[in-house]
Write a protein that holds these residues in place. Structure first.
Motif, PDB file in Angstrom:
ATOM      1  N   LEU A  26      12.413  24.327 -30.666  1.00  0.00           N
ATOM      2  CA  LEU A  26      12.665  25.930 -29.715  1.00  0.00           C
ATOM      3  C   LEU A  26      11.708  24.805 -28.318  1.00  0.00           C
ATOM      4  N   TYR A  27      10.659  24.732 -28.928  1.00  0.00           N
ATOM      5  CA  TYR A  27       9.464  24.351 -27.399  1.00  0.00           C
ATOM      6  C   TYR A  27      10.013  23.164 -26.554  1.00  0.00           C
ATOM      7  N   GLN A  28      11.557  22.564 -26.409  1.00  0.00           N
ATOM      8  CA  GLN A  28      11.851  22.157 -25.720  1.00  0.00           C
ATOM      9  C   GLN A  28      12.622  22.751 -24.526  1.00  0.00           C
ATOM     10  N   SER A  29      13.242  24.300 -25.573  1.00  0.00           N
ATOM     11  CA  SER A  29      14.357  25.278 -24.623  1.00  0.00           C
ATOM     12  C   SER A  29      13.019  26.415 -23.742  1.00  0.00           C
ATOM     13  N   LEU A  30      12.768  27.143 -24.781  1.00  0.00           N
ATOM     14  CA  LEU A  30      12.132  28.547 -24.800  1.00  0.00           C
ATOM     15  C   LEU A  30      10.904  28.053 -24.787  1.00  0.00           C
ATOM     16  N   GLY A  31       9.924  28.795 -23.744  1.00  0.00           N
ATOM     17  CA  GLY A  31       9.013  29.023 -22.587  1.00  0.00           C
ATOM     18  C   GLY A  31       8.726  28.330 -21.266  1.00  0.00           C
ATOM     19  N   SER A  32       7.491  27.811 -20.955  1.00  0.00           N
ATOM     20  CA  SER A  32       7.844  28.073 -19.167  1.00  0.00           C
ATOM     21  C   SER A  32       7.649  25.797 -19.389  1.00  0.00           C
ATOM     22  N   HIS A  33       8.282  25.372 -18.316  1.00  0.00           N
ATOM     23  CA  HIS A  33       8.666  24.105 -17.912  1.00  0.00           C
ATOM     24  C   HIS A  33       8.618  23.574 -16.828  1.00  0.00           C
ATOM     25  N   LEU A  34       7.730  23.320 -16.038  1.00  0.00           N
ATOM     26  CA  LEU A  34       7.334  22.933 -14.804  1.00  0.00           C
ATOM     27  C   LEU A  34       8.687  22.070 -14.202  1.00  0.00           C
ATOM     28  N   ASN A  35       9.429  22.092 -12.638  1.00  0.00           N
ATOM     29  CA  ASN A  35      10.185  21.319 -12.684  1.00  0.00           C
ATOM     30  C   ASN A  35       9.896  20.054 -12.031  1.00  0.00           C
ATOM     31  N   SER A  36      10.630  19.311 -11.696  1.00  0.00           N
ATOM     32  CA  SER A  36       9.850  18.030 -11.494  1.00  0.00           C
ATOM     33  C   SER A  36       9.796  18.046  -9.451  1.00  0.00           C
ATOM     34  N   ALA A  37       9.322  17.063  -8.919  1.00  0.00           N
ATOM     35  CA  ALA A  37       8.670  17.469  -8.225  1.00  0.00           C
ATOM     36  C   ALA A  37       8.897  17.669  -7.018  1.00  0.00           C
ATOM     37  N   SER A  38      10.344  17.327  -6.841  1.00  0.00           N
ATOM     38  CA  SER A  38      11.374  17.233  -5.765  1.00  0.00           C
ATOM     39  C   SER A  38      11.928  19.013  -6.288  1.00  0.00           C
ATOM     40  N   GLU A  39      11.932  19.321  -6.994  1.00  0.00           N
ATOM     41  CA  GLU A  39      12.641  20.862  -7.731  1.00  0.00           C
ATOM     42  C   GLU A  39      11.530  21.681  -7.597  1.00  0.00           C
ATOM     43  N   GLY A  40      10.196  21.756  -8.058  1.00  0.00           N
ATOM     44  CA  GLY A  40       9.393  22.183  -7.860  1.00  0.00           C
ATOM     45  C   GLY A  40       9.913  23.672  -8.563  1.00  0.00           C
ATOM     46  N   GLY A  41       8.006  24.597  -9.117  1.00  0.00           N
ATOM     47  CA  GLY A  41       8.240  25.286  -9.534  1.00  0.00           C
ATOM     48  C   GLY A  41       8.683  25.200 -11.363  1.00  0.00           C
ATOM     49  N   ALA A  42       8.798  26.330 -11.705  1.00  0.00           N
ATOM     50  CA  ALA A  42       9.144  26.247 -13.402  1.00  0.00           C
ATOM     51  C   ALA A  42      10.051  27.082 -13.715  1.00  0.00           C
ATOM     52  N   HIS A  43      10.924  26.748 -14.608  1.00  0.00           N
ATOM     53  CA  HIS A  43      11.570  27.618 -15.325  1.00  0.00           C
ATOM     54  C   HIS A  43      11.101  28.054 -16.580  1.00  0.00           C
ATOM     55  N   PHE A  44      11.794  29.476 -16.890  1.00  0.00           N
ATOM     56  CA  PHE A  44      10.390  29.717 -18.219  1.00  0.00           C
ATOM     57  C   PHE A  44      11.726  31.343 -18.906  1.00  0.00           C
ATOM     58  N   ALA A  45      11.490  30.377 -20.229  1.00  0.00           N
ATOM     59  CA  ALA A  45      12.756  31.346 -21.324  1.00  0.00           C
ATOM     60  C   ALA A  45      11.739  31.956 -22.673  1.00  0.00           C
ATOM     61  N   VAL A  46      12.582  33.650 -22.528  1.00  0.00           N
ATOM     62  CA  VAL A  46      11.135  33.784 -23.899  1.00  0.00           C
ATOM     63  C   VAL A  46      12.679  34.837 -24.489  1.00  0.00           C
ATOM     64  N   TRP A  47      12.498  35.082 -25.391  1.00  0.00           N
ATOM     65  CA  TRP A  47      12.949  35.691 -26.497  1.00  0.00           C
ATOM     66  C   TRP A  47      12.828  37.194 -26.706  1.00  0.00           C
ATOM     67  N   ALA A  48      13.590  38.338 -26.138  1.00  0.00           N
ATOM     68  CA  ALA A  48      12.476  39.647 -26.206  1.00  0.00           C
ATOM     69  C   ALA A  48      14.117  40.246 -26.032  1.00  0.00           C
ATOM     70  N   PRO A  49      14.823  40.874 -27.000  1.00  0.00           N
ATOM     71  CA  PRO A  49      16.455  40.677 -27.002  1.00  0.00           C
ATOM     72  C   PRO A  49      16.290  42.765 -27.176  1.00  0.00           C
ATOM     73  N   ASN A  50      14.991  43.469 -27.184  1.00  0.00           N
ATOM     74  CA  ASN A  50      15.318  44.545 -27.370  1.00  0.00           C
ATOM     75  C   ASN A  50      14.274  44.930 -25.608  1.00  0.00           C
ATOM     76  N   ALA A  51      14.328  44.572 -25.028  1.00  0.00           N
ATOM     77  CA  ALA A  51      13.247  44.761 -23.670  1.00  0.00           C
ATOM     78  C   ALA A  51      14.165  45.286 -22.816  1.00  0.00           C
ATOM     79  N   ALA A  52      13.913  46.382 -22.289  1.00  0.00           N
ATOM     80  CA  ALA A  52      14.661  46.450 -20.443  1.00  0.00           C
ATOM     81  C   ALA A  52      14.783  46.075 -19.346  1.00  0.00           C
ATOM     82  N   SER A  53      13.680  45.376 -19.070  1.00  0.00           N
ATOM     83  CA  SER A  53      13.746  43.689 -18.461  1.00  0.00           C
ATOM     84  C   SER A  53      12.335  42.967 -18.623  1.00  0.00           C
ATOM     85  N   VAL A  54      12.695  42.085 -17.993  1.00  0.00           N
ATOM     86  CA  VAL A  54      10.703  40.825 -18.349  1.00  0.00           C
ATOM     87  C   VAL A  54      11.101  40.815 -17.117  1.00  0.00           C
TER      88      VAL A  54
END
Length: 633
Positions: A26-54
């Motif tokens: 799961l560490y390859q797809s959930l959590g935080s992942h820095l994007n390449s230098a050209s893209e910048g920023g980071a991708h985030f994914a978290v399992w929170a099925p009962n949340a109203a917003s994240v």
């Protein structure tokens, strides 16, 4: 790139495996992942099925909850994901979760790769890039972790081994010191008490919040990689103590993660641990099993760890563990076995040995649960090894007795042979035996100072000669007198004194003999490797047994556990010829009296103990001696 069209890392395949409970990475797809230098920023994914917003709050957006919202996936996984263009390497962040009831929670990332140093609790964006230099070790480690290999494990609490000016050590600084020490002492592996991130230092790491992050108390992920790398380059295996049995209820952690009992059981009879005031994982939930299995694989995958010691397995196996009548819920068949935890342990060991067949798993399991270290196909739990808690309790109980009373407790030391080959056992003298008022190993020994050191040396000799792999907690190897504390460091000054230095010198030599003699390890787990010669001499408190390898010379091990020297003690042996005294815990250089058999003794054609040949031995006081027979006979 456009923040509204983030790079998607969590795929449909990930969703399927997560829901199925078989996702091992799961560490390859959930959590935080820095994007390449050209893209910048980071991708985030978290399992929170009962949340109203994240949303992601962090240093780059002023911890504002409306800047970087995540979007729920269209499927039923309950995963929220999104791209945060301002995120950058090293930045602290948390998930801001609004529950269905409107409560706002700020949670650390369950799959964070790194965290702020306690008492701060945020996660940090981090890359795990590192150039490993341990290829030789990784390619050749299978035989070093094998069941027929010598395994002498040094259990270590990293924060209290050595300190400079009472400062917390750094992974990178400790590595060469530890590697030098372990290589000099002859240990084959080091086992680290949990270095997974934990908020309370006094928990020694056993109350984990970061299942994918080495604690920042000792440095960065790369510092820990360097630590493992250096030890591997010196030929030392690295084992991790890993805790899937429970977790703390700190507000930033896994407990009630999205406002509901997500990772833990909702019913306190199943989800609350009365001994440790912690939460118990819901092993029946597929996503939780995926999370835990992924954590196990992560350490083997990203940090080149050689094996996992799984903590508190007994507490997982029994629904009534540490509970009174009425405080637990029986399983569907009315029994006390935790069927869901058993399924999880099956999946854990299946995944570890599938992905890394040259690694190992060991269970700390303190009951008589059958077949803990037997393959899944045989109906076992699938662990490679099991801690032998019964051997530990019986041995220490015997050794605490005044020698004059040991005759009445003789079979505490023989009983372990009755079940020695029912599991693949590790013989542990761990941190648990030298804390909380139990006293140090040396202070458990009876008698005056000379007798205490002699008793301890004899016990170590017996332990290293007994079937099973060896584990010793730090400080025991030089007979530290002070009970262990996680504050400060070991009493290294004691190594310069005669008694303590003698024990340390003996342990070094004992490890050397152990690794050099296949009879002491090759057939640890089969009855063919062990034979009693004299198990019943209660009057003199003498024990004698043979250890054998697949081929080569047998070894005779003799323990005299009274302070009375024995002369002309007759023991039968399987063959004639010269028997060499390989090792004697009473040697002068170890602090002993120097009594023994002048290096060798010839067997005589006198029948004894069922053998046609016998040895007439001098048995030093409070000692273990090891003699090696002729190669053929």
């Amino acid at each position: 790139m456009n923040p509204s069209t983030p790079t998607r890392i969590f795929s449909d395949a990930d969703a399927h495996l997560l829901r199925e409970g078989t996702h091992a990475r799961l560490y390859q797809s959930l959590g935080s992942h820095l994007n390449s230098a050209s893209e910048g920023g980071a991708h985030f994914a978290v399992w929170a099925p009962n949340a109203a917003s994240v949303s992601v709050i962090g240093e780059w957006n002023g911890w504002q909850g409306d800047v970087d919202p995540l979007q729920p996936r269209a499927d039923s996984t309950g995963v929220w994901e999104g791209h945060c263009p301002g995120a950058h390497h090293g930045a602290a962040y948390k998930y801001r979760i609004v529950t269905q009831g409107g409560q706002v929670l700020e949670k650390a990332d369950p799959l964070a790769l790194y965290g702020e140093e306690a008492p701060a609790t945020a996660s940090r964006l981090w890359s795990l890039e590192y150039e490993w230099q341990d290829a030789d070790w990784m390619q050749a480690r299978a035989p070093r972790n094998a069941l027929d290999a010598p395994m002498s494990i040094y259990e270590l609490h990293l924060g209290s081994w050595r300190r400079q000016d009472n400062e917390m050590p750094n992974y990178r600084d400790v590595a060469p010191q530890l590697a030098d020490y372990l290589a000099d002492m002859g240990f084959t592996h080091v086992e680290l008490m949990p270095i997974t991130e934990h908020p309370f230092y006094g928990s020694w790491g056993y109350q984990t919040t970061g299942y994918f992050a080495p604690t920042s108390r000792y440095g960065t992920p790369q510092d820990f990689m360097h630590f493992v790398d250096v030890l591997h380059q010196r030929g030392i295996g690295v084992l991790l103590d890993w805790v899937p049995s429970h977790f703390p209820t700190d507000a930033h952690g896994l407990a009630e993660f999205d406002g509901t009992h997500l990772y833990e059981h909702g019913d306190p009879r199943q989800g609350f641990h009365p001994e440790w005031n912690t939460a118990i994982f819901n092993y029946g939930r597929n996503e939780v099993r995926s999370f835990l299995v992924s954590s196990a694989i992560f350490w083997l995958d990203k940090y080149h760890i050689d094996g996992l010691r799984v903590d508190a397995v007994a507490s997982m196996l029994y629904l009534d563990y540490a509970r009174k009548e009425g405080e637990w819920i029986p399983n569907q068949w009315g029994g006390r076995e935790n069927l869901e935890a058993i399924d999880f342990l099956h999946e854990l060991n299946r995944a570890v040995y599938r992905e890394y067949p040259d690694a190992s798993t060991a269970a700390e399991e303190s009951t008589a649960w059958p077949m803990v270290s037997r393959p899944l196909e045989m109906g076992g739990l699938g662990f490679g090894l099991k801690w032998n808690m019964g051997w530990m309790h019986d041995t220490l109980a015997y050794m605490k007795e005044d020698p004059i009373n040991r005759r009445y407790h003789h079979h505490k030391l023989t009983f372990s042979a009755v079940y020695a080959f029912t599991e693949n056992f590790v013989l542990p003298l761990s941190h648990d035996e030298v804390v909380y008022g139990k006293g140090s190993l040396i202070n458990k020994m009876p008698g005056d100072a000379w007798q205490q050191f002699a008793n301890l040396r004899a016990m170590f000799g017996y332990m290293w000669a007994h079937p099973g792999k060896k584990l010793l907690f730090m400080g025991g190897e030089f007979a530290q007198r002070r009970e262990w504390t996680h504050e400060g460091q070991l009493e290294w000054w004691a190594c310069g004194t005669e008694g303590h230095g003698g024990v340390q010198h003996m342990l070094r030599e004992l490890n050397r003999v152990y690794r050099a003699e296949p009879s002491l390890y090759e057939l640890d787990f089969v009855a063919e490797g062990f034979d009693w010669v004299e198990p019943n001499d209660e009057a003199m408190s003498v024990f004698a047994f043979l250890r054998r390898s697949r081929s080569g010379a047998p070894l005779l091990v003799v323990c005299n556990l009274t302070p009375v020297p024995r002369t002309n003690y007759l023991l039968g042996v399987p063959q004639g010829g010269i028997w060499h005294e390989l090792f004697n815990t009473d040697a002068r250089e170890y602090g002993g009296s120097g009594w023994g058999n002048l290096g060798e003794i010839e067997a005589a054609p006198v029948r004894s103990h069922g053998h046609a040949q016998s040895l007439s031995l001098n048995l030093p006081p409070l000692s273990t001696i090891i003699l090696k027979g002729p190669a053929h006979g």
